[in-house]
Design a protein around this motif. Structure first.
Motif, PDB file in Angstrom:
ATOM      1  N   ASP A 147       0.824  -1.213   0.000  1.00  0.00           N
ATOM      2  CA  ASP A 147       0.000   0.000   0.000  1.00  0.00           C
ATOM      3  C   ASP A 147       0.856   1.261   0.000  1.00  0.00           C
ATOM      4  OD1 ASP A 147      -2.324  -1.571   0.187  1.00  0.00           O
ATOM      5  OD2 ASP A 147      -2.136  -1.667   2.367  1.00  0.00           O
ATOM      6  N   GLU A 148       0.321   2.321  -0.604  1.00  0.00           N
ATOM      7  CA  GLU A 148       0.940   3.647  -0.579  1.00  0.00           C
ATOM      8  C   GLU A 148       2.412   3.635  -0.982  1.00  0.00           C
ATOM      9  OE1 GLU A 148       0.016   6.295   2.782  1.00  0.00           O
ATOM     10  OE2 GLU A 148      -1.143   4.609   3.607  1.00  0.00           O
ATOM     11  N   LEU A 149       2.739   2.937  -2.083  1.00  0.00           N
ATOM     12  CA  LEU A 149       4.147   2.834  -2.475  1.00  0.00           C
ATOM     13  C   LEU A 149       4.697   4.133  -3.034  1.00  0.00           C
ATOM     14  CD1 LEU A 149       4.557  -0.689  -4.102  1.00  0.00           C
ATOM     15  CD2 LEU A 149       5.189   0.065  -1.807  1.00  0.00           C
ATOM     16  N   THR A 150       5.897   4.396  -2.636  1.00  0.00           N
ATOM     17  CA  THR A 150       6.709   5.480  -3.159  1.00  0.00           C
ATOM     18  C   THR A 150       8.113   4.883  -3.304  1.00  0.00           C
ATOM     19  OG1 THR A 150       7.457   7.748  -2.796  1.00  0.00           O
ATOM     20  CG2 THR A 150       7.158   6.385  -0.832  1.00  0.00           C
ATOM     21  N   PHE A 151       9.128   5.691  -3.442  1.00  0.00           N
ATOM     22  CA  PHE A 151      10.465   5.094  -3.434  1.00  0.00           C
ATOM     23  C   PHE A 151      11.363   5.841  -2.467  1.00  0.00           C
ATOM     24  CE2 PHE A 151      10.831   8.090  -6.964  1.00  0.00           C
ATOM     25  CZ  PHE A 151      12.068   8.659  -6.769  1.00  0.00           C
ATOM     26  N   ASP A 152      12.386   5.125  -2.010  1.00  0.00           N
ATOM     27  CA  ASP A 152      13.282   5.654  -0.992  1.00  0.00           C
ATOM     28  C   ASP A 152      14.725   5.517  -1.452  1.00  0.00           C
ATOM     29  OD1 ASP A 152      13.997   6.546   1.753  1.00  0.00           O
ATOM     30  OD2 ASP A 152      14.875   4.536   1.871  1.00  0.00           O
TER      31      ASP A 152
ATOM     32  N   VAL B 265      14.837   1.993  -3.578  1.00  0.00           N
ATOM     33  CA  VAL B 265      13.950   0.844  -3.354  1.00  0.00           C
ATOM     34  C   VAL B 265      12.507   1.325  -3.235  1.00  0.00           C
ATOM     35  CG1 VAL B 265      15.690  -0.600  -2.187  1.00  0.00           C
ATOM     36  CG2 VAL B 265      14.224   0.923  -0.837  1.00  0.00           C
ATOM     37  N   ALA B 266      11.585   0.410  -3.479  1.00  0.00           N
ATOM     38  CA  ALA B 266      10.166   0.682  -3.235  1.00  0.00           C
ATOM     39  C   ALA B 266       9.971   0.760  -1.723  1.00  0.00           C
ATOM     40  CB  ALA B 266       9.299  -0.417  -3.826  1.00  0.00           C
ATOM     41  N   ALA B 267       9.203   1.750  -1.287  1.00  0.00           N
ATOM     42  CA  ALA B 267       8.933   1.918   0.151  1.00  0.00           C
ATOM     43  C   ALA B 267       7.531   2.489   0.305  1.00  0.00           C
ATOM     44  CB  ALA B 267       9.954   2.851   0.788  1.00  0.00           C
ATOM     45  N   CYS B 268       6.840   2.033   1.339  1.00  0.00           N
ATOM     46  CA  CYS B 268       5.528   2.617   1.620  1.00  0.00           C
ATOM     47  C   CYS B 268       5.756   3.996   2.252  1.00  0.00           C
ATOM     48  CB  CYS B 268       4.700   1.711   2.525  1.00  0.00           C
ATOM     49  SG  CYS B 268       5.325   1.547   4.204  1.00  0.00           S
ATOM     50  N   SER B 269       4.747   4.832   2.168  1.00  0.00           N
ATOM     51  CA  SER B 269       4.875   6.184   2.718  1.00  0.00           C
ATOM     52  C   SER B 269       5.233   6.193   4.205  1.00  0.00           C
ATOM     53  CB  SER B 269       3.592   6.982   2.481  1.00  0.00           C
ATOM     54  OG  SER B 269       3.450   7.236   1.113  1.00  0.00           O
ATOM     55  N   PRO B 270       4.562   5.357   5.047  1.00  0.00           N
ATOM     56  CA  PRO B 270       4.943   5.378   6.470  1.00  0.00           C
ATOM     57  C   PRO B 270       6.410   5.014   6.717  1.00  0.00           C
ATOM     58  CG  PRO B 270       2.802   4.324   6.211  1.00  0.00           C
ATOM     59  CD  PRO B 270       3.366   4.532   4.825  1.00  0.00           C
ATOM     60  N   CYS B 271       6.923   3.977   6.033  1.00  0.00           N
ATOM     61  CA  CYS B 271       8.339   3.604   6.221  1.00  0.00           C
ATOM     62  C   CYS B 271       9.259   4.695   5.693  1.00  0.00           C
ATOM     63  CB  CYS B 271       8.645   2.277   5.534  1.00  0.00           C
ATOM     64  SG  CYS B 271       8.025   0.830   6.431  1.00  0.00           S
ATOM     65  N   ASN B 272       8.888   5.285   4.567  1.00  0.00           N
ATOM     66  CA  ASN B 272       9.716   6.334   3.993  1.00  0.00           C
ATOM     67  C   ASN B 272       9.797   7.516   4.956  1.00  0.00           C
ATOM     68  OD1 ASN B 272      11.212   7.870   2.218  1.00  0.00           O
ATOM     69  ND2 ASN B 272       9.845   7.544   0.485  1.00  0.00           N
ATOM     70  N   LEU B 273       8.674   7.880   5.575  1.00  0.00           N
ATOM     71  CA  LEU B 273       8.682   8.984   6.546  1.00  0.00           C
ATOM     72  C   LEU B 273       9.474   8.622   7.802  1.00  0.00           C
ATOM     73  CD1 LEU B 273       4.993  10.220   6.245  1.00  0.00           C
ATOM     74  CD2 LEU B 273       7.069  11.492   5.633  1.00  0.00           C
ATOM     75  N   MET B 274       9.318   7.367   8.254  1.00  0.00           N
ATOM     76  CA  MET B 274      10.024   6.926   9.465  1.00  0.00           C
ATOM     77  C   MET B 274      11.540   6.939   9.234  1.00  0.00           C
ATOM     78  SD  MET B 274       9.521   3.458  11.820  1.00  0.00           S
ATOM     79  CE  MET B 274       8.286   2.908  10.700  1.00  0.00           C
ATOM     80  N   LYS B 275      11.976   6.490   8.072  1.00  0.00           N
ATOM     81  CA  LYS B 275      13.412   6.452   7.792  1.00  0.00           C
ATOM     82  C   LYS B 275      13.953   7.853   7.557  1.00  0.00           C
ATOM     83  CE  LYS B 275      16.845   4.619   4.635  1.00  0.00           C
ATOM     84  NZ  LYS B 275      17.107   5.850   3.887  1.00  0.00           N
ATOM     85  N   GLY B 276      13.155   8.664   6.854  1.00  0.00           N
ATOM     86  CA  GLY B 276      13.576  10.040   6.601  1.00  0.00           C
ATOM     87  C   GLY B 276      14.922  10.113   5.911  1.00  0.00           C
ATOM     88  N   ASP B 277      15.788  11.006   6.394  1.00  0.00           N
ATOM     89  CA  ASP B 277      17.106  11.159   5.765  1.00  0.00           C
ATOM     90  C   ASP B 277      18.205  10.484   6.576  1.00  0.00           C
ATOM     91  OD1 ASP B 277      17.342  12.877   7.906  1.00  0.00           O
ATOM     92  OD2 ASP B 277      18.225  14.515   6.739  1.00  0.00           O
ATOM     93  N   LYS B 278      17.814   9.398   7.253  1.00  0.00           N
ATOM     94  CA  LYS B 278      18.802   8.679   8.079  1.00  0.00           C
ATOM     95  C   LYS B 278      19.358   7.478   7.317  1.00  0.00           C
ATOM     96  CE  LYS B 278      16.115   9.998  12.102  1.00  0.00           C
ATOM     97  NZ  LYS B 278      14.961  10.512  11.385  1.00  0.00           N
ATOM     98  N   MET B 279      20.518   7.047   7.735  1.00  0.00           N
ATOM     99  CA  MET B 279      21.128   5.846   7.152  1.00  0.00           C
ATOM    100  C   MET B 279      20.358   4.623   7.647  1.00  0.00           C
ATOM    101  SD  MET B 279      23.541   6.858   5.173  1.00  0.00           S
ATOM    102  CE  MET B 279      24.588   5.429   4.906  1.00  0.00           C
ATOM    103  N   PRO B 280      20.242   3.571   6.833  1.00  0.00           N
ATOM    104  CA  PRO B 280      19.466   2.385   7.216  1.00  0.00           C
ATOM    105  C   PRO B 280      19.882   1.790   8.561  1.00  0.00           C
ATOM    106  CG  PRO B 280      20.169   2.223   4.936  1.00  0.00           C
ATOM    107  CD  PRO B 280      20.830   3.438   5.506  1.00  0.00           C
ATOM    108  N   THR B 281      21.176   1.701   8.821  1.00  0.00           N
ATOM    109  CA  THR B 281      21.632   1.089  10.074  1.00  0.00           C
ATOM    110  C   THR B 281      21.305   1.950  11.283  1.00  0.00           C
ATOM    111  OG1 THR B 281      23.814   2.027   9.657  1.00  0.00           O
ATOM    112  CG2 THR B 281      23.479  -0.277   9.031  1.00  0.00           C
ATOM    113  N   ALA B 282      21.231   3.270  11.086  1.00  0.00           N
ATOM    114  CA  ALA B 282      20.950   4.182  12.204  1.00  0.00           C
ATOM    115  C   ALA B 282      19.534   4.004  12.729  1.00  0.00           C
ATOM    116  CB  ALA B 282      21.178   5.630  11.777  1.00  0.00           C
ATOM    117  N   VAL B 283      18.612   3.569  11.870  1.00  0.00           N
ATOM    118  CA  VAL B 283      17.215   3.403  12.291  1.00  0.00           C
ATOM    119  C   VAL B 283      16.771   1.935  12.225  1.00  0.00           C
ATOM    120  CG1 VAL B 283      16.423   5.738  11.793  1.00  0.00           C
ATOM    121  CG2 VAL B 283      16.444   4.044   9.974  1.00  0.00           C
TER     122      VAL B 283
END
Length: 190
Positions: A106-111, A128-146
Motif C-alpha cells: 500500500d501507498e508505495l513510493t520510493f526511498d 527501493v520501493a517503500a511505503c509512505s509510512p516507512c519512507n517517513l520513518m526512515k527520513g534522511d537517516k542511514m538504514p543502520t541508524a534506524v
C-alpha cells in the motif's frame, strides 16, 4: 470506419489483441503488450502484422466484415532492449510492488537507501520501493541508524528479471487464445 458488433457476446472495446514479436514472444509481459482492436485492425491493413488468432466478435463496415484479432505477430522483428529503463514503475516491478522495509503493498513510493542529503544517488543500486509510512520513518537517516535494512539489496535488474517478476502479476483479463503465447518459457510441472 464505424464498427458494428455482429456478435452479441462482447463489445469491440473488450477485445484487445495480444502483440507478439516476429519470434512469437510477447513484446513485453508487464505491462502485457496489448493493442486496442482499432490499432490491431489498422496494423493488419498496413500489412505490419499477421493475424495468429481471432475472437468470435465481428466488426463490419459497409464494404467488409472481419473477425477481431485476438493475437497478432509483427512481421518485422523488434530487438528487445538489453537494459530496462530506470523508472519508478520498473523499480516497483523489480521490488515486486512491495515495500522493501515492511513488505506492504500500500501507498508505495520510493526511498533512497543512502539519503541524497548524505551523498546517495538516484540509481538502481540506491533506490527501493517503500511505503509512505516507512519512507517517513526512515527520513534522511542511514538504514543502520534506524534499523531499516531493505529486504533485498537494490540492484540493476535485467529485462529477464523484470519479465520474471511481471509474470507474478498477470493482468485481470487473459483471453484463452493468449495462453499458448504467454509464459511458454516457464518451467513445466512434473
Amino acid at each position: 470506419m464505424t464498427a458494428h458488433v455482429m456478435h452479441p457476446m462482447a463489445s469491440p472495446d473488450g477485445c484487445p489483441a495480444l502483440v507478439l514479436n516476429a519470434d512469437f514472444r510477447p513484446l513485453s509481459y508487464y505491462p502485457l503488450s496489448l493493442w486496442s482492436w482499432q490499432d490491431a485492425i489498422k496494423a493488419v491493413f498496413m500489412d505490419r502484422v499477421n493475424i495468429v488468432s481471432e475472437y468470435d466478435t465481428v466488426v463490419h463496415s459497409p464494404s467488409f466484415n472481419m473477425k477481431l484479432p485476438s493475437v497478432v505477430s509483427l512481421k518485422t522483428y523488434i530487438k528487445p532492449s538489453r537494459t530496462p529503463a530506470f523508472t519508478r514503475f520498473n523499480v516497483f516491478l523489480r521490488d515486486r510492488f512491495a515495500c522493501q522495509y515492511c513488505g506492504t503493498r500500500d501507498e508505495l513510493t520510493f526511498d533512497h537507501v543512502v539519503p541524497r542529503s548524505k551523498g546517495g544517488l538516484t540509481t538502481w543500486e540506491n533506490v527501493v520501493a517503500a511505503c509512505s509510512p516507512c519512507n517517513l520513518m526512515k527520513g534522511d537517516k542511514m538504514p543502520t541508524a534506524v534499523g531499516m535494512i531493505p529486504m533485498q539489496k537494490p540492484f540493476a535488474p535485467s529485462i529477464n528479471d523484470l519479465h520474471r517478476n511481471g509474470k507474478l502479476f498477470p493482468p485481470n483479463y487473459l483471453h484463452d487464445s493468449w495462453l499458448d503465447y504467454l509464459y511458454w518459457d516457464s518451467e513445466l510441472e512434473p
